[in-house]
Design a protein around this motif. Structure first.
Motif, PDB file in Angstrom:
ATOM      1  N   ARG A 167       0.830  -1.208   0.000  1.00  0.00           N
ATOM      2  CA  ARG A 167       0.000   0.000   0.000  1.00  0.00           C
ATOM      3  C   ARG A 167       0.863   1.255   0.000  1.00  0.00           C
ATOM      4  O   ARG A 167       0.549   2.237  -0.670  1.00  0.00           O
ATOM      5  N   GLU A 168       1.970   1.217   0.735  1.00  0.00           N
ATOM      6  CA  GLU A 168       2.866   2.375   0.781  1.00  0.00           C
ATOM      7  C   GLU A 168       3.495   2.599  -0.590  1.00  0.00           C
ATOM      8  O   GLU A 168       3.629   3.725  -1.063  1.00  0.00           O
ATOM      9  N   TYR A 223       0.882   6.907  -6.634  1.00  0.00           N
ATOM     10  CA  TYR A 223      -0.213   7.896  -6.697  1.00  0.00           C
ATOM     11  C   TYR A 223       0.348   9.319  -6.646  1.00  0.00           C
ATOM     12  O   TYR A 223      -0.100  10.220  -7.349  1.00  0.00           O
ATOM     13  N   GLY A 234       2.186   1.795  -3.400  1.00  0.00           N
ATOM     14  CA  GLY A 234       1.119   2.371  -4.225  1.00  0.00           C
ATOM     15  C   GLY A 234       0.969   3.862  -3.987  1.00  0.00           C
ATOM     16  O   GLY A 234       0.782   4.639  -4.933  1.00  0.00           O
ATOM     17  N   LYS A 235       1.107   4.269  -2.736  1.00  0.00           N
ATOM     18  CA  LYS A 235       0.925   5.690  -2.424  1.00  0.00           C
ATOM     19  C   LYS A 235       2.023   6.557  -3.055  1.00  0.00           C
ATOM     20  O   LYS A 235       1.768   7.683  -3.466  1.00  0.00           O
ATOM     21  N   GLY A 264      -2.951   1.858  -7.892  1.00  0.00           N
ATOM     22  CA  GLY A 264      -3.985   1.130  -7.169  1.00  0.00           C
ATOM     23  C   GLY A 264      -3.840  -0.378  -7.225  1.00  0.00           C
ATOM     24  O   GLY A 264      -4.410  -1.102  -6.400  1.00  0.00           O
ATOM     25  N   ASP A 275      -1.421  -3.027  -4.111  1.00  0.00           N
ATOM     26  CA  ASP A 275      -1.823  -3.848  -2.960  1.00  0.00           C
ATOM     27  C   ASP A 275      -2.987  -4.785  -3.285  1.00  0.00           C
ATOM     28  O   ASP A 275      -3.698  -5.238  -2.401  1.00  0.00           O
ATOM     29  N   LYS A 276      -3.195  -5.058  -4.588  1.00  0.00           N
ATOM     30  CA  LYS A 276      -4.321  -5.917  -4.965  1.00  0.00           C
ATOM     31  C   LYS A 276      -3.893  -7.099  -5.833  1.00  0.00           C
ATOM     32  O   LYS A 276      -4.715  -7.768  -6.456  1.00  0.00           O
TER      33      LYS A 276
END
Lengths: 308, 504
Positions: free
Chosen positions: B107-108, B114, B110-111, B159, B162-163
């Motif tokens: 997630r980090e 972004y 990904g951020k 996005g 983390d998927k």
């Protein structure tokens, strides 16, 4: 060269058969030939290699396919591609299932051939049963893999956009040297389940099941040319496989580094998709995956405006 | 720069032998005033270094080369010429960054991605202007297409980070490691985004080499990446020519090569890495068929033909460079097409009215002119719009050839310029045969109002991207890539992730 008389292992093992009576009868030996375009021609080259069992018994004079045989096979595969790839997925599924039905009924022959090529009785039976089940497995994927791998893509503009898989075309498969039946069945089934047509080079040291499997193909409803089977020497044919300009993909089941390099390098001639199956346990669930089907597929994306 | 047009009335012989006026009289009584995009907000340094390990560093051998504005032939800036030593330095930086980057919580990661997308959006206008100055692209396209799409690519792939557990059923995907990425000059920033975004989102680190003639926006992207605080070495951006690209391809500590460019170079790359475990995706040339059926909405189709071949000066691998018109409507379509061509404004890329900007380089202009010569020599009928073109810079008027046959080189080979080869056909089967009769298979277009015809034809065309009643549309969610000799692997969408993952 006269062939020595080979007794069927099943005959030898048969408890009910009258062994003495049978031994008086001369076996009818099978001539192992190629399978191209739904027919069983001998190699045009007239060449052969000798196949012997572990104890030196002559098993057959096997066709040593030539470049010309391979080219004929590509013609047959290309010719069959349009019809096979445009069959409904349901129809392809039933035809693969039919292959399983045909193989189920001829288990004994395949067990016999695996044994005389060196397998233990239990291993041979395990491999044949697995091969039948493998066909059922891939038959089931025919009308399902598309739903796993295709997509409607949410584009930002006002368009309907979707991606589907399409067969890459004509696929050359070099079957694994060991597991000569289940390896061949798995690679063939995963290629044709996705609508490709293929040319398979059988295991050089264990080619018998390949030609017998051609008989199974020929008695099921697989159209001529969808699966073509050659026997011969990989070292001699690999250069022709990789440089043929009407082959779309090459699936190599082996670990030889120099062959892998050659395939990667030479298949640039027309950018064939090289696929490598290294260290696969063909009898295990590892060889049962829709990703094997996806490996010889292309993704096509289509756009259409939404609105006026 | 003013681009006055003098569209003269042309007389042609109609089918019944009489002379009729077919050209509309564009711009005779009026012309567009210049509408230049302002450049006062744009910052371009006099010299750019290499972006390695999170810092701008001088090239080890101290060599630089100029990047010029193809519309003025003036030098804009100079950029470092990376040697194999610089490539090695970049690979080391990327390798060092790989462990921490790939083990960062997804997630980090990904951020961060972004964040890059958002900062690109903030600087969109500056990036658009630089893209047009450096590459010759009309500002309308760099502003409305290249830059927004590039930012959207980062946003889309951010996005996914983390998927991944949901992307490939029954698989545990892992990043490949260090990716070497080589991009072309036709969509400089967009191609950088196509390459970098999916690679880093899933945990790889990259070395990107921009094209020799269009290095500036990728260096501006390097500044953004630095400002975004991306860990050092995750993205390394270097500049240079073919030798630099070769050093990337042949570097032993690179796990993946991603290349967009010509089919001939793609084949060389694949051969070069044949003896290694390097993975490759190749997005190569094309010679797309754009097919107009007799029941097509003709005015829309003509717009689609124009967009198909003259978008980005025809410097598009998926350009609709082979036009197939069904015989019944051929005369009408060609008349409308010629009229529409006369309205196209060729000139200053920074002018908001410009339709067709400058040809990217002197070399590319020479290639295009070579093919125009070949087309004439082979006997096809040449037609070009009558628009004025500026005196300095590299320009090519929108061009088409009629009465082209399948064997003509202009129908077989990728020209990569605003040159359209027109053929006619009678039946659907015939056009499918003709359209597929090429070693390429990147894209195609089909125009008809009948849905069942669309599905019939799109399913039979051997190409990776097919536009039905539209052309040259792109989106980060939409997989892009070719069949046959147009390459392998896909960029965009979920399949675009696979190019940077080991599915095990």
């Amino acid at each position: 060269m006269p062939k020595t008389i080979r007794k069927s292992k099943l005959q030898e093992n048969s408890k009910n058969g009258n062994a003495q009576e049978r031994s008086k009868r001369l076996n009818v030996q099978k001539t192992y030939k190629l399978f191209i375009g739904g027919k069983f021609p001998r190699t045009e080259s007239g060449r052969y290699y000798t196949l012997k069992s572990a104890d030196g018994e002559l098993l057959g004079n096997i066709c040593r396919a030539s470049r010309k045989d391979f080219r004929e096979s590509v013609l047959a595969a290309r010719g069959a591609f349009k019809g096979w790839s445009s069959k409904s997925a349901f129809n392809r599924s039933q035809i693969l299932y039919r292959l399983a039905e045909m193989l189920e009924g001829r288990q004994a022959q395949f067990v016999d051939e695996l044994i005389i090529q060196g397998a233990s009785s239990s291993m041979a039976q395990k491999e044949v049963i697995a091969a039948v089940d493998r066909l059922v497995y891939y038959a089931g994927w025919c009308d399902k893999y598309q739903q796993i791998f295709s997509a409607v893509n949410p584009v930002a503009s006002s368009h309907f956009n979707f991606s589907v898989l399409e067969p890459t075309g004509v696929v050359v498969i070099t079957a694994p040297e060991e597991n000569s039946l289940i390896g061949l069945v798995t690679t063939a089934a995963s290629a044709i389940a996705g609508g490709n047509t293929c040319i398979i080079l059988a295991s050089e040291s264990k080619p018998l099941c390949a030609i017998s499997f051609a008989e199974v193909i020929n008695t099921s409803d697989v159209p001529g040319g969808v699966i073509n089977i050659l026997t011969g020497k990989l070292s001699e044919l690999i250069g022709h496989f990789t440089t043929h300009m009407d082959v779309n993909s090459i699936v190599y089941c082996g670990n030889d580094a120099s062959t892998i390099k050659k395939i990667k390098s030479d298949s640039t001639s027309n950018l064939k998709r090289p696929v490598f199956r290294k260290n696969i346990n063909w009898l295990s669930a590892e060889a049962e995956t829709p990703y094997f089907i996806a490996d010889t597929q292309e993704i096509k994306t289509t756009w259409h405006p939404v609105g006026i | 720069m003013k681009t006055k047009q003098k569209a003269t009335v042309k007389k042609v012989t109609s089918t019944n032998g009489s002379m009729v006026d077919i050209s509309l009289k564009f711009n005779e009584g009026w012309s567009y005033s210049p509408a230049p995009e302002s450049t006062d907000h744009v910052s371009i340094k006099e010299r750019y270094e290499l972006f390695i390990g999170g810092k701008f560093v001088k090239p080890i051998k101290g060599k630089y080369f100029a990047t010029i504005n193809p519309a003025t032939e003036k030098k804009i800036s100079e950029v470092a010429n990376a040697s194999s030593e610089d490539v090695d330095k970049a690979v080391k930086a990327a390798r060092k960054a790989f462990g921490p980057w790939s083990s960062l919580p997804a997630r980090e990661r990904g951020k961060y991605v972004y964040r890059i997308a958002r900062m690109m959006q903030e600087k969109a206008r500056e990036l658009a202007v630089i893209e047009s100055i450096d590459g010759g692209k009309a500002i309308r396209e760099s502003r409305d297409i290249d830059i927004p799409l590039a930012a959207a690519h980062f946003f889309y792939y951010a996005g996914w980070a983390d998927k991944l557990d949901y992307a490939f059923p029954n698989k545990k995907p892992k990043p490949l490691g260090v990716a070497g990425q080589i991009i072309p000059w036709n969509f400089p920033l967009l191609m950088a985004a196509w390459k970098i975004a999916p690679a880093i989102a899933v945990g790889n680190t990259v070395i990107l080499k921009s094209a020799e003639t269009t290095p500036l926006t990728s260096l501006k992207l390097a500044e953004i990446i630095q400002e975004a605080g991306l860990p050092d070495g995750v993205v390394n951006i270097i500049t240079g020519a073919g030798d630099t690209g070769a050093a990337i391809v042949n570097h032993p500590d690179i796990d993946k090569i991603a290349f967009t460019g010509s089919t001939s170079v793609g084949k060389i790359i694949q051969k070069a890495i044949a003896g290694t475990d390097k993975k490759a995706t190749l997005e190569l040339g094309g010679k797309a068929a754009n097919i107009i059926l007799d029941d097509a909405p003709l005015d829309q189709a003509v717009e689609g033909i124009i967009n198909g071949i003259y978008f980005n000066q025809g410097h598009v691998c998926c350009a609709g460079s082979r036009l197939f018109v069904q015989e019944g409507v051929a005369e009408t379509v060609i008349r409308k097409l010629k009229d529409r061509m006369q309205t196209l404004i060729v000139g200053d890329p920074l002018d908001k009215n410009t339709d067709i900007g400058a040809i990217n380089s002197k070399e590319q202009l020479a290639t295009i002119n070579k093919y125009i010569k070949i087309g004439k020599k082979e006997g096809a009928d040449f037609y070009q719009s009558a628009c004025d073109i500026p005196e300095r810079g590299y320009w090519c008027r929108p061009t088409l050839f009629l009465n082209v046959s399948q064997s003509h080189r202009i129908a077989q080979e990728e020209i990569f310029g605003p040159v359209l080869a027109v053929q006619t056909f009678r039946t659907v089967d015939e056009v499918i045969e003709k359209a597929n009769n090429t070693p390429y298979g990147l894209s195609a277009g089909i125009w008809t109002d009948k849905g069942s015809k669309i599905f019939n034809i799109t399913s039979k065309l051997r190409a990776g991207v097919i536009w039905a009643n539209t052309y040259n549309k792109f989106d980060p969610a939409s997989p892009f890539g070719g069949y046959k000799e147009s390459g392998f692997g896909r960029e965009g969408g979920l399949p675009g992730l696979q190019a940077y993952l080991n599915l095990g």
